[in-house]
Design a protein around this motif. Structure first.
Motif, PDB file in Angstrom:
ATOM      1  N   GLY A 156       0.704  -1.317  -0.174  1.00 53.33           N
ATOM      2  CA  GLY A 156       0.105  -0.479  -0.168  1.00 53.33           C
ATOM      3  C   GLY A 156       0.650   1.356   0.249  1.00 53.33           C
ATOM      4  O   GLY A 156       1.914   1.269   0.466  1.00 53.33           O
ATOM      5  N   MET A 157       0.491   1.876  -0.760  1.00 49.21           N
ATOM      6  CA  MET A 157       0.298   3.768  -0.442  1.00 49.21           C
ATOM      7  C   MET A 157       0.780   4.300   0.679  1.00 49.21           C
ATOM      8  O   MET A 157       0.508   5.687   0.768  1.00 49.21           O
ATOM      9  N   HIS A 158      -0.149   4.116   1.602  1.00 43.86           N
ATOM     10  CA  HIS A 158      -0.599   4.427   2.763  1.00 43.86           C
ATOM     11  C   HIS A 158      -1.274   5.901   2.402  1.00 43.86           C
ATOM     12  O   HIS A 158      -1.074   6.814   3.297  1.00 43.86           O
ATOM     13  N   GLN A 159      -2.490   5.586   2.074  1.00 47.20           N
ATOM     14  CA  GLN A 159      -3.006   6.048   1.870  1.00 47.20           C
ATOM     15  C   GLN A 159      -4.133   6.624   2.206  1.00 47.20           C
ATOM     16  O   GLN A 159      -4.325   7.793   2.677  1.00 47.20           O
ATOM     17  N   THR A 160      -4.593   5.244   2.659  1.00 45.68           N
ATOM     18  CA  THR A 160      -6.345   5.584   3.315  1.00 45.68           C
ATOM     19  C   THR A 160      -6.023   4.862   4.288  1.00 45.68           C
ATOM     20  O   THR A 160      -4.928   4.005   4.678  1.00 45.68           O
ATOM     21  N   LEU A 161      -6.331   4.910   5.601  1.00 45.67           N
ATOM     22  CA  LEU A 161      -6.782   3.745   6.845  1.00 45.67           C
ATOM     23  C   LEU A 161      -8.171   2.804   6.649  1.00 45.67           C
ATOM     24  O   LEU A 161      -9.011   4.122   6.441  1.00 45.67           O
ATOM     25  N   PRO A 162      -8.217   1.784   6.771  1.00 42.88           N
ATOM     26  CA  PRO A 162      -9.469   1.343   7.181  1.00 42.88           C
ATOM     27  C   PRO A 162     -10.472   1.800   8.233  1.00 42.88           C
ATOM     28  O   PRO A 162      -8.994   1.576   9.115  1.00 42.88           O
ATOM     29  N   LYS A 163     -11.845   1.588   8.580  1.00 41.18           N
ATOM     30  CA  LYS A 163     -11.858   1.981  10.006  1.00 41.18           C
ATOM     31  C   LYS A 163     -11.755   1.268  11.113  1.00 41.18           C
ATOM     32  O   LYS A 163     -12.160   1.383  12.287  1.00 41.18           O
ATOM     33  N   ASN A 164     -12.140   0.183  11.060  1.00 50.27           N
ATOM     34  CA  ASN A 164     -11.702  -1.262  12.076  1.00 50.27           C
ATOM     35  C   ASN A 164      -9.981  -1.576  11.392  1.00 50.27           C
ATOM     36  O   ASN A 164      -9.983  -1.795  10.468  1.00 50.27           O
ATOM     37  N   LEU A 165      -9.128  -1.722  12.572  1.00 52.09           N
ATOM     38  CA  LEU A 165      -7.512  -2.002  12.310  1.00 52.09           C
ATOM     39  C   LEU A 165      -7.765  -2.827  13.950  1.00 52.09           C
ATOM     40  O   LEU A 165      -8.219  -2.819  14.616  1.00 52.09           O
ATOM     41  N   SER A 166      -6.716  -4.216  13.653  1.00 50.54           N
ATOM     42  CA  SER A 166      -6.439  -4.516  14.338  1.00 50.54           C
ATOM     43  C   SER A 166      -4.688  -4.588  14.851  1.00 50.54           C
ATOM     44  O   SER A 166      -3.339  -4.306  13.821  1.00 50.54           O
ATOM     45  N   PHE A 167      -4.285  -4.526  15.364  1.00 52.91           N
ATOM     46  CA  PHE A 167      -2.270  -4.148  16.178  1.00 52.91           C
ATOM     47  C   PHE A 167      -2.276  -6.059  16.874  1.00 52.91           C
ATOM     48  O   PHE A 167      -2.927  -6.405  17.226  1.00 52.91           O
ATOM     49  N   ASP A 168      -0.973  -6.345  16.466  1.00 50.39           N
ATOM     50  CA  ASP A 168      -0.374  -7.169  16.651  1.00 50.39           C
ATOM     51  C   ASP A 168       1.295  -7.412  16.801  1.00 50.39           C
ATOM     52  O   ASP A 168       1.633  -6.445  15.903  1.00 50.39           O
ATOM     53  N   GLU A 169       1.931  -8.634  17.067  1.00 51.57           N
ATOM     54  CA  GLU A 169       3.132  -8.131  17.245  1.00 51.57           C
ATOM     55  C   GLU A 169       3.789  -9.774  17.086  1.00 51.57           C
ATOM     56  O   GLU A 169       2.751 -10.889  17.025  1.00 51.57           O
ATOM     57  N   PHE A 170       4.962 -10.522  16.614  1.00 54.43           N
ATOM     58  CA  PHE A 170       5.729 -11.889  16.028  1.00 54.43           C
ATOM     59  C   PHE A 170       6.637 -11.581  16.237  1.00 54.43           C
ATOM     60  O   PHE A 170       7.120 -10.289  15.841  1.00 54.43           O
ATOM     61  N   LYS A 171       7.221 -12.939  16.400  1.00 52.99           N
ATOM     62  CA  LYS A 171       8.982 -12.937  16.731  1.00 52.99           C
ATOM     63  C   LYS A 171       9.430 -13.154  15.456  1.00 52.99           C
ATOM     64  O   LYS A 171       8.982 -13.941  15.224  1.00 52.99           O
ATOM     65  N   TYR A 172      10.029 -12.693  14.487  1.00 55.02           N
ATOM     66  CA  TYR A 172      10.871 -12.948  13.376  1.00 55.02           C
ATOM     67  C   TYR A 172      12.983 -12.836  13.488  1.00 55.02           C
ATOM     68  O   TYR A 172      12.486 -13.585  12.578  1.00 55.02           O
ATOM     69  N   ALA A 173      13.313 -12.845  15.111  1.00 54.25           N
ATOM     70  CA  ALA A 173      14.672 -13.400  15.317  1.00 54.25           C
ATOM     71  C   ALA A 173      14.829 -12.917  16.231  1.00 54.25           C
ATOM     72  O   ALA A 173      13.705 -12.623  16.798  1.00 54.25           O
ATOM     73  N   LYS A 174      15.766 -13.659  17.221  1.00 49.07           N
ATOM     74  CA  LYS A 174      16.521 -13.649  18.309  1.00 49.07           C
ATOM     75  C   LYS A 174      16.296 -12.255  18.610  1.00 49.07           C
ATOM     76  O   LYS A 174      17.350 -11.582  18.543  1.00 49.07           O
ATOM     77  N   GLY A 175      14.935 -11.867  20.217  1.00 46.33           N
ATOM     78  CA  GLY A 175      15.101 -10.922  20.575  1.00 46.33           C
ATOM     79  C   GLY A 175      14.263  -9.892  20.053  1.00 46.33           C
ATOM     80  O   GLY A 175      14.216  -8.544  19.860  1.00 46.33           O
ATOM     81  N   GLN A 176      14.212 -10.149  18.567  1.00 48.14           N
ATOM     82  CA  GLN A 176      13.893  -8.764  17.619  1.00 48.14           C
ATOM     83  C   GLN A 176      11.890  -9.107  17.433  1.00 48.14           C
ATOM     84  O   GLN A 176      11.650 -10.458  17.170  1.00 48.14           O
ATOM     85  N   MET A 177      10.620  -8.230  17.334  1.00 48.15           N
ATOM     86  CA  MET A 177      10.183  -8.363  17.938  1.00 48.15           C
ATOM     87  C   MET A 177       9.580  -7.537  16.201  1.00 48.15           C
ATOM     88  O   MET A 177       9.692  -6.205  16.634  1.00 48.15           O
ATOM     89  N   ALA A 178       8.069  -7.920  15.913  1.00 47.35           N
ATOM     90  CA  ALA A 178       8.107  -6.986  14.776  1.00 47.35           C
ATOM     91  C   ALA A 178       6.895  -6.119  14.816  1.00 47.35           C
ATOM     92  O   ALA A 178       5.831  -7.492  15.270  1.00 47.35           O
ATOM     93  N   PHE A 179       6.358  -5.342  14.728  1.00 43.38           N
ATOM     94  CA  PHE A 179       4.968  -5.379  14.774  1.00 43.38           C
ATOM     95  C   PHE A 179       3.940  -5.134  13.141  1.00 43.38           C
ATOM     96  O   PHE A 179       4.398  -4.840  12.051  1.00 43.38           O
TER      97      PHE A 179
END
Length: 439
Positions: A156-179
């Motif tokens: 996406g080109m970060h032009q618009t946001l939907p009205k309903n969002l969901s946030f979370d994170e996941f681990k992708y490397a040792k000691g590093q979390m992505a959002f």
């Protein structure tokens, strides 16, 4: 049917300007490995000059020799296949420039066919770049480059946001979390950030979305991460925070199980009767965590430490071992019923009641957490959104990370994730159309 037509059908070449002659296929070697070569000719009458744009009239553009390119084709069989394509060269008399014939088979200046690139993209949902490379007859760097380029089409080109969002994170490397954040209604991934700290998230939303756009967001679903609450209030003034019900049930379930373990350990003595209670509490812990309405009181089952009896009989026997366990079980069942029925008034009543003195600290902490998030829990009862979609996405991301044996470069990993989910979504839509009943 001509030989040229048959070869083009076999190699999936649609360009009518490429032709093949008899005995055009021969065996050879490339970089010390046996391979298969196919000789072809690309020629046509150009409509205009690629350099100056002059129209080709009265032999303004004439043929000017040929140039041979070796193009990597998708592997058919065991050996790698290459197309020795002899491209026609042209000379423009108007501007004295030369140029070569072009074909949709490959991009300009590229020697890897679009079919090979498409094969690498399809395989990217199943294997690592190093596993895909030999199957496509290209290097792992080429595979990753194709994935990166293709994934940009779905970013996406970060032009618009939907009205309903969901946030979370996941681990992708040792000691590093992505959002990651997604559209809570459609489940589409909007973007993935390399870190989940407040500064990274704040800078991302402030830089890419105006305050007006952020004010249009109505709800944001999160887990029990307290850091997100303050960020959402700052970045999304009109958004209502929803605490996912699954995480609330998980909270009280884990607390109840810890209480069971503490009570169970009190029976780990040298007495035979105590050891029997210890074994029963250890073996049938799942029954104590079940919602009481899911316990069978009509179907008899055989329990190794009880014999033939009902689920409810086993639970009653276990609760009889400790008054503390019985008190926690009653409170646990009340909370479970509240979350099942989405009765916020009853939840407030339970949370406002004086805590029983026999309640352990682990359950007291859970009750304190519920009181702290009470307004957001109410939103989870009012709105249909949950973290189920984003949790499923994160689970697939972790599986993908294991399949590809990890990524050192986060952005390569991000491109792989975006391409994987977009490609799978298109594939599923096509399958639904194929299996849809005729009108």
């Amino acid at each position: 049917m001509s030989i040229s037509y048959s070869i083009k059908m076999l190699m999936d070449i649609q360009d009518p300007n490429i032709t093949f002659e008899e005995d055009c296929v021969y065996e050879g070697t490339k970089k010390g490995h046996a391979c298969r070569y196919v000789k072809g000719l690309l020629t046509y009458v150009p409509a205009h000059c690629d350099a100056c744009g002059v129209i080709n009239e009265n032999y303004t553009i004439i043929k000017h020799g040929t140039k041979t390119s070796t193009i990597t084709l998708p592997i058919n069989g065991v050996k790698k296949s290459y197309l020795k394509l002899k491209k026609q060269r042209f000379y423009c008399r108007a501007c004295q420039c030369t140029f070569s014939a072009k074909t949709p088979l490959v991009d300009e200046g590229c020697f890897i066919s679009k079919g090979t690139q498409a094969q690498a993209i399809i395989k990217s949902a199943e294997a690592s770049s190093k596993d895909i490379a030999p199957d496509c007859g290209v290097s792992s760097s080429t595979v990753q480059r194709v994935i990166n380029r293709e994934s940009k089409l779905y970013t996406g080109m970060h032009q618009t946001l939907p009205k309903n969002l969901s946030f979370d994170e996941f681990k992708y490397a040792k000691g590093q979390m992505a959002f990651t954040y997604i559209d809570a209604e459609s489940g589409d991934i909007i973007d993935i950030l390399p870190q989940r700290d407040g500064r990274t998230i704040r800078d991302h939303f402030v830089t890419n979305y105006s305050l007006k756009q952020r004010k249009q967001v109505k709800t944001i679903t999160i887990d029990r991460n307290a850091g997100y609450v303050s960020l959402i209030k700052e970045l999304f003034p009109n958004a209502r925070i929803i605490i996912d019900r699954f995480h609330l049930v998980q909270l009280i379930t884990r607390s109840m199980n810890k209480v069971r373990v503490q009570v169970m350990n009190t029976f780990h003595t040298s007495k035979g009767e105590d050891l029997k209670k210890y074994r029963r509490l250890k073996r049938y812990w799942k029954l104590l965590l079940k919602w009481e309405k899911d316990l069978s009181n009509t179907e008899y089952k055989y329990y190794h430490l009880f014999g033939q009896c009902l689920d409810t009989t086993v639970v009653t026997e276990l609760l009889g071992y400790s008054s503390e366990l019985k008190a926690h079980y009653d409170l646990y069942q009340k909370l479970l019923t509240v979350f099942k029925s989405k009765d916020h008034d009853q939840l407030e009543k339970i949370l406002q009641e004086p805590t029983n003195p026999v309640i352990f600290n682990v359950m007291r902490t859970s009750l304190k957490t519920l009181r702290k998030h009470a307004p957001y829990i109410k939103n989870s009862f009012l709105y249909p959104f949950s973290d189920s979609r984003i949790e499923g996405i994160n689970n697939k991301i972790k599986v993908l990370n294991r399949v590809v044996y990890g990524y050192r470069n986060f952005y390569h990993y991000k491109h792989r994730i975006l391409l994987h989910f977009k490609f799978k979504a298109v594939e599923q839509k096509q399958q639904k159309k194929t299996h849809a009943p005729a009108a």
